[in-house]
Design a protein around this motif. Structure first.
Motif, mmCIF file in Angstrom:
data_model
loop_
_atom_site.group_PDB
_atom_site.id
_atom_site.type_symbol
_atom_site.label_atom_id
_atom_site.label_comp_id
_atom_site.label_asym_id
_atom_site.label_seq_id
_atom_site.Cartn_x
_atom_site.Cartn_y
_atom_site.Cartn_z
ATOM 1 N N LEU A 160 -19.884 -73.763 -42.156
ATOM 2 C CA LEU A 160 -20.454 -75.071 -41.922
ATOM 3 C C LEU A 160 -21.116 -75.752 -43.110
ATOM 4 N N LYS A 161 -21.974 -74.997 -43.934
ATOM 5 C CA LYS A 161 -22.466 -75.564 -45.148
ATOM 6 C C LYS A 161 -21.473 -76.123 -46.060
ATOM 7 N N ARG A 162 -20.429 -75.276 -46.238
ATOM 8 C CA ARG A 162 -19.273 -75.716 -47.170
ATOM 9 C C ARG A 162 -18.581 -76.794 -46.767
ATOM 10 N N LEU A 163 -18.434 -76.846 -45.354
ATOM 11 C CA LEU A 163 -17.734 -77.970 -44.747
ATOM 12 C C LEU A 163 -18.465 -79.264 -45.035
ATOM 13 N N SER A 164 -19.831 -79.126 -44.690
ATOM 14 C CA SER A 164 -20.752 -80.273 -44.716
ATOM 15 C C SER A 164 -20.946 -80.971 -46.408
ATOM 16 N N ASP A 165 -20.758 -80.097 -47.416
ATOM 17 C CA ASP A 165 -20.665 -80.267 -48.778
ATOM 18 C C ASP A 165 -19.343 -81.118 -49.242
ATOM 19 N N LEU A 166 -18.335 -80.899 -48.339
ATOM 20 C CA LEU A 166 -17.086 -81.458 -48.898
ATOM 21 C C LEU A 166 -17.091 -83.093 -48.718
ATOM 22 N N ASN A 167 -16.747 -83.553 -49.854
ATOM 23 C CA ASN A 167 -16.392 -85.156 -49.952
ATOM 24 C C ASN A 167 -14.969 -85.594 -50.329
ATOM 25 N N VAL A 168 -14.980 -86.948 -49.974
ATOM 26 C CA VAL A 168 -13.730 -87.615 -50.364
ATOM 27 C C VAL A 168 -13.478 -87.838 -51.810
ATOM 28 N N GLY A 169 -12.429 -87.344 -52.386
ATOM 29 C CA GLY A 169 -12.020 -87.501 -53.704
ATOM 30 C C GLY A 169 -12.301 -86.333 -54.490
ATOM 31 N N GLU A 170 -12.799 -85.407 -54.161
ATOM 32 C CA GLU A 170 -12.964 -84.065 -54.916
ATOM 33 C C GLU A 170 -11.962 -83.395 -55.579
ATOM 34 N N PHE A 171 -10.765 -83.679 -54.788
ATOM 35 C CA PHE A 171 -9.605 -83.001 -55.423
ATOM 36 C C PHE A 171 -8.464 -83.974 -55.646
ATOM 37 N N GLY A 172 -8.913 -85.301 -55.961
ATOM 38 C CA GLY A 172 -7.758 -86.129 -56.646
ATOM 39 C C GLY A 172 -7.417 -87.060 -55.582
ATOM 40 N N GLU A 173 -6.111 -87.615 -55.824
ATOM 41 C CA GLU A 173 -5.677 -88.824 -54.597
ATOM 42 C C GLU A 173 -4.333 -87.994 -54.603
ATOM 43 N N GLY A 174 -3.705 -88.573 -53.582
ATOM 44 C CA GLY A 174 -2.840 -88.076 -52.780
ATOM 45 C C GLY A 174 -2.759 -87.008 -51.832
ATOM 46 N N SER A 175 -1.802 -86.416 -51.322
ATOM 47 C CA SER A 175 -1.728 -85.395 -50.292
ATOM 48 C C SER A 175 -0.388 -84.438 -50.506
ATOM 49 N N ALA A 176 -1.087 -83.329 -51.377
ATOM 50 C CA ALA A 176 -0.058 -82.137 -51.681
ATOM 51 C C ALA A 176 -0.136 -81.148 -50.259
ATOM 52 N N ILE A 177 0.664 -81.645 -49.164
ATOM 53 C CA ILE A 177 0.365 -80.876 -48.018
ATOM 54 C C ILE A 177 1.022 -79.392 -48.271
ATOM 55 N N GLY A 178 2.202 -79.393 -48.944
ATOM 56 C CA GLY A 178 2.740 -78.256 -49.094
ATOM 57 C C GLY A 178 2.040 -77.109 -49.830
ATOM 58 N N ILE A 179 0.977 -77.526 -51.206
ATOM 59 C CA ILE A 179 0.310 -76.899 -51.707
ATOM 60 C C ILE A 179 -0.793 -76.350 -50.877
ATOM 61 N N GLY A 180 -1.493 -77.362 -50.051
ATOM 62 C CA GLY A 180 -2.556 -76.888 -48.960
ATOM 63 C C GLY A 180 -2.216 -75.854 -48.316
ATOM 64 N N LEU A 181 -0.947 -75.960 -47.605
ATOM 65 C CA LEU A 181 -0.475 -74.885 -46.578
ATOM 66 C C LEU A 181 -0.194 -73.613 -47.443
ATOM 67 N N SER A 182 0.110 -73.653 -48.607
ATOM 68 C CA SER A 182 0.725 -72.536 -49.337
ATOM 69 C C SER A 182 -0.636 -71.648 -49.477
ATOM 70 N N THR A 183 -1.738 -72.297 -49.935
ATOM 71 C CA THR A 183 -2.907 -71.921 -50.287
ATOM 72 C C THR A 183 -3.543 -71.121 -49.232
ATOM 73 N N ALA A 184 -3.398 -71.634 -47.844
ATOM 74 C CA ALA A 184 -4.119 -71.061 -46.729
ATOM 75 C C ALA A 184 -3.128 -69.847 -46.151
ATOM 76 N N ILE A 185 -1.625 -69.793 -46.555
ATOM 77 C CA ILE A 185 -0.977 -68.801 -46.094
ATOM 78 C C ILE A 185 -1.315 -67.543 -47.063
ATOM 79 N N TYR A 186 -1.631 -67.911 -48.247
ATOM 80 C CA TYR A 186 -1.886 -66.753 -49.202
ATOM 81 C C TYR A 186 -3.192 -65.958 -48.614
ATOM 82 N N HIS A 187 -4.186 -66.775 -48.138
ATOM 83 C CA HIS A 187 -5.441 -66.098 -47.576
ATOM 84 C C HIS A 187 -5.174 -65.471 -46.325
ATOM 85 N N LEU A 188 -4.153 -65.730 -45.622
ATOM 86 C CA LEU A 188 -3.858 -65.380 -44.239
ATOM 87 C C LEU A 188 -3.059 -64.094 -44.349
#
Length: 337
Positions: A160-188
């Motif tokens: 919850l602390k890391r979630l609260s610290d997350l802000n808009v724009g920290e990882f650039g603009e746009g939506s790289a959904i494929g990369i986001g999902l691949s990152t999650a799959i790698y950790h699962l």
């Protein structure tokens, strides 16, 4: 839950009504501390001042409360906490949260106000984790880039602390959904949890990155990972304002929100999941609760009990109350005489 290890001590409270009855019967006279020696059988002192009478009444109340606090302390009160300790692994739930600038759009209903899409997502996730059913939660932040902020863990406070610290724009603009999902799959993919799922919360289409969302969805299905997708936000012109974390510049204006939900529906079906469209925090929390029920797994557990002794607190209150009664009668009222 409060319990008493020596409840027999409460029988001392019977002294209060007994003393009241005996005084009314004339057996006991009211205890007094005269300031001067009076003749035997003489008239006792009474306060004629109304304020003095009221203050004197409060001194009696404090004395009675002090006696009750003392008896309660003798009863040895304890507060017993019950904690469920899981001895087997539960479901791994990894959130992929869009942090692109459009997530700063303020169009999600919360009570009588509008909150940003990112804040609404955070509220929904906090509501889900508050249920605490033994699941492990993780977090991937996504925009034009993606990174795993918290791998699946049962440390809810850290999550919850890391979630609260997350802000808009920290990882650039746009939506790289494929990369986001691949990152999650790698950790699962290497997890031995009985159930694994990814919860994607975004307000746009895939417009960045080199991995197509369908490719990532098929990879999730191959690894036994269920994918749930959320399209958050309303359509039309919505107000937006955020601070660029890199430059500190404030961006404000209106954002034309209009994305096609079809790609999100398709990738969720490829990975045996479901698509949810949400325009309020209540709808988001309800959908996340449904996912929690669907992904719930049977776990073995035992209960651990811990006790907090309240004996010292009631002794402290006894001293305070008796001192207050003494102070009123010996200091305050003596000034009135």
């Amino acid at each position: 839950m409060i319990q008493f290890e020596n409840p027999q001590a409460f029988f001392f409270l019977l002294a209060l009504p007994a003393l009241y009855i005996l005084r009314n019967l004339g057996i006991f006279s009211q205890i007094s501390f005269p300031l001067t020696i009076s003749d035997w059988g003489g008239k006792t002192f009474t306060y004629k001042n109304t304020i003095a009478k009221i203050v004197g009444f409060f001194s009696q109340v404090f004395a009675v409360l002090g006696f009750i606090a003392l008896v309660t302390a003798l009863a040895n009160p304890i507060i017993r906490h019950q904690e469920k300790i899981y001895t087997s692994r539960g479901t791994d739930i990894l959130f992929v949260l869009d942090t692109s600038p459009s997530m700063a759009a303020r169009d999600i209903s919360l009570a009588n106000e509008q909150v940003t899409r990112l804040e609404a997502a955070k509220i929904g996730i906090r509501t889900l984790t508050a249920a605490e059913r033994g699941a492990c939660y993780g977090l991937v932040a996504m925009a034009s880039e993606a990174a795993c902020i918290v791998p699946p863990t049962n440390d809810i406070e850290l999550f919850l602390k890391r979630l609260s610290d997350l802000n808009v724009g920290e990882f650039g603009e746009g939506s790289a959904i494929g990369i986001g999902l691949s990152t999650a799959i790698y950790h699962l993919s290497g997890s031995n949890a009985p159930k694994k799922c990814i919860v994607l919360i975004t307000d746009g289409e895939n417009n960045a990155g080199s991995i197509h969302p369908e490719t990532a969805a098929n990879l999730a299905a191959e690894n036994g990972i269920t994918l749930y997708t959320f399209g958050i936000g309303t359509k039309g012109s919505v107000p937006i304002e955020y601070i660029d974390p890199k430059t500190g510049k404030i961006h404000s204006g209106f954002y034309e929100s209009d994305f096609d939900k079809t790609p999100l529906e398709e990738i969720s079906m490829l990975a045996n999941g479901k698509y949810f469209g949400t325009e309020s925090t209540a709808a988001l929390s309800s959908a996340l609760a449904e996912i929690s029920r669907r992904e719930d797994s049977v776990q073995s557990f035992h209960y651990r009990f811990s006790d907090n002794n309240c004996y010292g607190f009631f002794l402290f209150m006894t001293v305070i109350l008796f001192f207050s009664a003494w102070f009123i009668r010996r200091v305050m009222l003596s000034e009135v005489l």
